[in-house]
Design a protein around this motif. Sequence first.
Motif, short mmCIF file in Angstrom:
data_model
loop_
_atom_site.label_atom_id
_atom_site.label_comp_id
_atom_site.label_asym_id
_atom_site.label_seq_id
_atom_site.Cartn_x
_atom_site.Cartn_y
_atom_site.Cartn_z
N UNK A 77 -47.93 -27.53 -0.68
CA UNK A 77 -47.30 -28.68 -1.32
C UNK A 77 -45.99 -28.35 -2.04
N UNK A 114 -41.17 -36.60 -5.61
CA UNK A 114 -41.33 -37.61 -4.55
C UNK A 114 -40.50 -38.87 -4.80
N UNK A 140 -45.43 -44.19 2.95
CA UNK A 140 -45.33 -43.21 1.87
C UNK A 140 -44.81 -43.88 0.59
N UNK A 179 -43.80 -34.80 5.39
CA UNK A 179 -44.27 -35.79 4.41
C UNK A 179 -43.60 -35.59 3.06
N UNK A 180 -43.51 -34.32 2.65
CA UNK A 180 -42.93 -34.04 1.33
C UNK A 180 -41.44 -34.37 1.30
N UNK A 181 -40.72 -34.09 2.41
CA UNK A 181 -39.29 -34.39 2.47
C UNK A 181 -39.04 -35.90 2.35
N UNK A 182 -39.94 -36.67 2.94
CA UNK A 182 -39.75 -38.13 2.92
C UNK A 182 -40.06 -38.71 1.54
N UNK A 183 -40.77 -37.97 0.74
CA UNK A 183 -41.05 -38.45 -0.62
C UNK A 183 -42.50 -38.75 -0.87
N UNK A 184 -43.40 -38.13 -0.07
CA UNK A 184 -44.83 -38.36 -0.27
C UNK A 184 -45.30 -37.64 -1.52
N UNK A 185 -46.18 -38.29 -2.27
CA UNK A 185 -46.76 -37.63 -3.44
C UNK A 185 -47.80 -36.62 -2.96
N UNK A 186 -48.20 -35.74 -3.87
CA UNK A 186 -49.21 -34.74 -3.52
C UNK A 186 -50.50 -35.43 -3.07
N UNK A 240 -50.84 -38.36 -1.64
CA UNK A 240 -50.67 -38.96 -0.31
C UNK A 240 -50.78 -37.91 0.79
#
Lengths: 245, 299
Positions: B297, A91, A122, B206-213, B215
């Motif tokens: 995830x 992330x 985020x 969400x994951x592509x944008x850089x969200x943590x697991x 989040x």
Amino acid sequence: MFAQKRRARNKIPPDEIITMEHVSKAYTKNIPALNDVTLHIRRGEFVFIVGDSGSGKSTLIKLLLRELVPTEGRITVMGYDLNRISHGKIPKFRRNLGIVFQDFRLLPDRNVYENVAFAQRIVQTPGRDIRKNVPAVLATVGLAGKYKNKIRHLSGGEQQRVALARALVNKPAILLADEPTGNLDPGITREIMHLLEKINENGTTVLVVTHDKEMVNTMRKRVITLRRGVVVEDEEEGVYRDEED
Amino acid sequence: MKKISTFFYTIGQGIRNLTRNKWYTLASIATIAACLFLFGLFYIVVMNFQNMVHAAEEGVSVTVFFKEGTTEEQILAVQSMVEQRSEVRQVDYISADQAWEDFRNDYLGEYADGFTENPLVDSANLQIYLSDVAMQPNLVTYLESISEVRDVNRSEVTATTLSGVNRLVAYISVAIIVVLFAVSIFLISNTVTIGISVRQEEITIMKYIGATDYFVRAPFVIECILIGLIGSSIPLIVIYFVYGRLTEFIGSKFTILSNLLRFLPISVIFEKLVPASLIIGVGIGFIGSFVTVRRHLRV
């Protein structure tokens, strides 16, 4: 500071932001989607990655996003060794990248403002900064007046602008655009490309994956051509040559 | 500070998700409520049935008569000895006078006036009530071994039948509760899985944008916990209001069975039903969403 240390540790030249060394990726045995690809992209460059369907463009993007791991070779992006990066650090790495897709990939149940603000939440940006940054980036992409609109009420071009705003709001060092104009008409395509150029002039490294020959030939940027998973051409101020050319 | 605001943001998103996906939310709540209503209903039936059998057991007693010449002190000494035993719930001493009084009242009425002396002079006895009728044979053997004891009256058939019924009810109820529990878990977790799978795209973005697991996962988990909480509360509320009226209605319609139909109060039913329902609803919401989101995830 940390990026410099990572780069030094990985022996990457200071101005190089993406390095791929002899990278291959095979989904099934003996059929590589990418085959021995070596690329060096400098900070602040505008690069087109072109090729027909099945040439390996999407695999390349997925490798740079660390969605996939190469079968062979080594990838370094902003000093991050993507072969070794742990799941927990992905992330943080991705927050350096802005991503735009052909199908926009917006959250349809939220409005324009919320879609862009979502990217800031985020990265845990404080609320007062979000309220300042989101209108500013929406103004940059020409959507200041539509921040309350639902995504499904926007045209394709407007949706792609929202996607661009979302990709830019965290001020990424690299913008990856995967066929960003694939679903748009020529007039809107020009507008989007103009926006990408403006973003690049402000210091962001821009990588555009496309098979839009006319657009590539008009822009006269660095063009890397992939064919059946192999880099066949890499030229500054290049053009898109397909197999018949 | 950032973490606190992220914490509240994820809670807010979890709550907002309930209204964003109205149909999914309603379907999930309805599934959980229906499953747990059935579960609760069966639990109530079983608990009350066991209570009635237990009440019948409580009425089963063993009567001990003593040899001629046994004094009241000796009988009371036997009483205190018997009271020490674990299978014994209560021991009542019935003196000869009391026994004659009871008999006269129950069977003779005015005809008893012809008796000038107590004909039941040797009928002083101990009425022994058991905590578990299955233990009756053991107790009888013990009682018969006491030297002062002349006779031990017991109802072998009643005791055996009641303890058999009780055991059968326990086995059947455990089996059905386990099946209902498993069916509830399966249905609820399936609903959660489907709900999250249709939103795989959102997780990927969400994951592509850089969200943590955390989040990505937290709003889904909060949403599913809330769905579980609402879904498990609805049947409890329904049962709370309907149970009292229903038992009252049955009691008034079947007065002839009033001795047998002894319903448990709702507070006793709820002692175990409330935690069980909440654990199933909230627990499955939590575990189901946690496990299902994890599958998505790896982007």
